[in-house]
Enzyme design. Structure first.
Site, short mmCIF file in Angstrom:
data_model
loop_
_atom_site.label_atom_id
_atom_site.label_comp_id
_atom_site.label_asym_id
_atom_site.label_seq_id
_atom_site.Cartn_x
_atom_site.Cartn_y
_atom_site.Cartn_z
N LYS A 51 0.84 -1.21 0.00
CA LYS A 51 0.00 0.00 0.00
C LYS A 51 0.86 1.25 0.00
CE LYS A 51 -3.97 -1.97 2.39
NZ LYS A 51 -4.79 -1.91 3.62
N SER A 67 -0.31 1.17 6.16
CA SER A 67 -0.52 0.27 7.28
C SER A 67 -1.57 -0.77 6.92
CB SER A 67 -0.98 1.09 8.50
OG SER A 67 -1.13 0.27 9.63
N ASP A 68 -1.43 -1.94 7.50
CA ASP A 68 -2.45 -2.97 7.33
C ASP A 68 -2.49 -3.85 8.57
OD1 ASP A 68 -4.18 -3.91 4.82
OD2 ASP A 68 -3.77 -5.63 6.10
N THR A 69 -3.68 -4.32 8.90
CA THR A 69 -3.89 -5.13 10.10
C THR A 69 -4.52 -6.46 9.73
OG1 THR A 69 -4.18 -3.13 11.41
CG2 THR A 69 -5.05 -5.17 12.35
#
Length: 188
Positions: A51, A67-69
């Site tokens: 991203k 950011s990614d979760t």
């Protein structure tokens, strides 16, 4: 240098505002479906990097944070639920159990890219079926990894956590701030 958040998430925007109010939002068009990784934590890192770099490619004079979760239970990744049945499946699986939440963060200024993954252990009390159904009916689970928002209804189920609360919300603020400081941004 201008700061860009490569996410349309209102939660990440709120958390980044704790660091600075001076940033633009440019949600990434990165195709997450093709990303593979050996572990759920590595997946969170790879998604954050993808991203970030997708947005950084079209904004070369900016600092971009992506950011990614992902939520992990017994090695299985729980992303955003596809529908009510998927949300129900996830929440029932998490009920009364301990799971991990991994949030990857990547920062790039075009010349340099740095990243990290932070992990938090979360234990839920058993979720009563009626509460689970109220949560699904509210629509809250549908844009959240693991089908829950810790700052939302899941606050009612939280038994304990081990790690950074903000990792669960999608942006570990203190570690992100320290990483951004290395990029010499002027904060306001």
């Amino acid at each position: 240098m201008k700061l860009i958040l490569a996410s349309g998430s209102p939660r990440r925007q709120e958390l980044l505002r704790l660091y600075t109010r001076e940033f633009a939002v440019c949600a990434s068009e990165f195709d997450e479906r093709a990303v593979r990784a050996p572990t759920p934590a590595a997946l969170a890192g790879a998604l954050a990097r993808g991203k970030c770099l997708a947005v950084a490619a079209s904004h070369p004079d900016c600092v971009v944070v992506g950011s990614d979760t992902v939520v992990e239970l017994d090695g299985e990744v729980f992303g955003k639920p596809k529908d009510a049945d998927d949300a129900r499946r996830m929440l029932r699986a998490l009920s009364g159990r301990t799971h991990q939440v991994h949030t990857g963060v990547c920062v790039s200024d075009g010349a340099r890219t740095e990243s990290f993954v932070d992990t938090c252990k979360v234990t839920f009390f058993p979720i009563p079926e009626a509460e689970l159904e109220r949560c699904i009916a509210s629509g809250e689970p549908f844009d959240k990894a693991g089908a829950y928002a810790i700052q939302g209804r899941a606050a009612l189920w939280l038994d304990r956590l081990e790690g950074d609360y903000y990792t669960i919300m999608g942006l570990p603020v203190s570690r992100t701030a320290r990483l951004l400081d290395r990029f010499n941004l002027e904060k306001r």
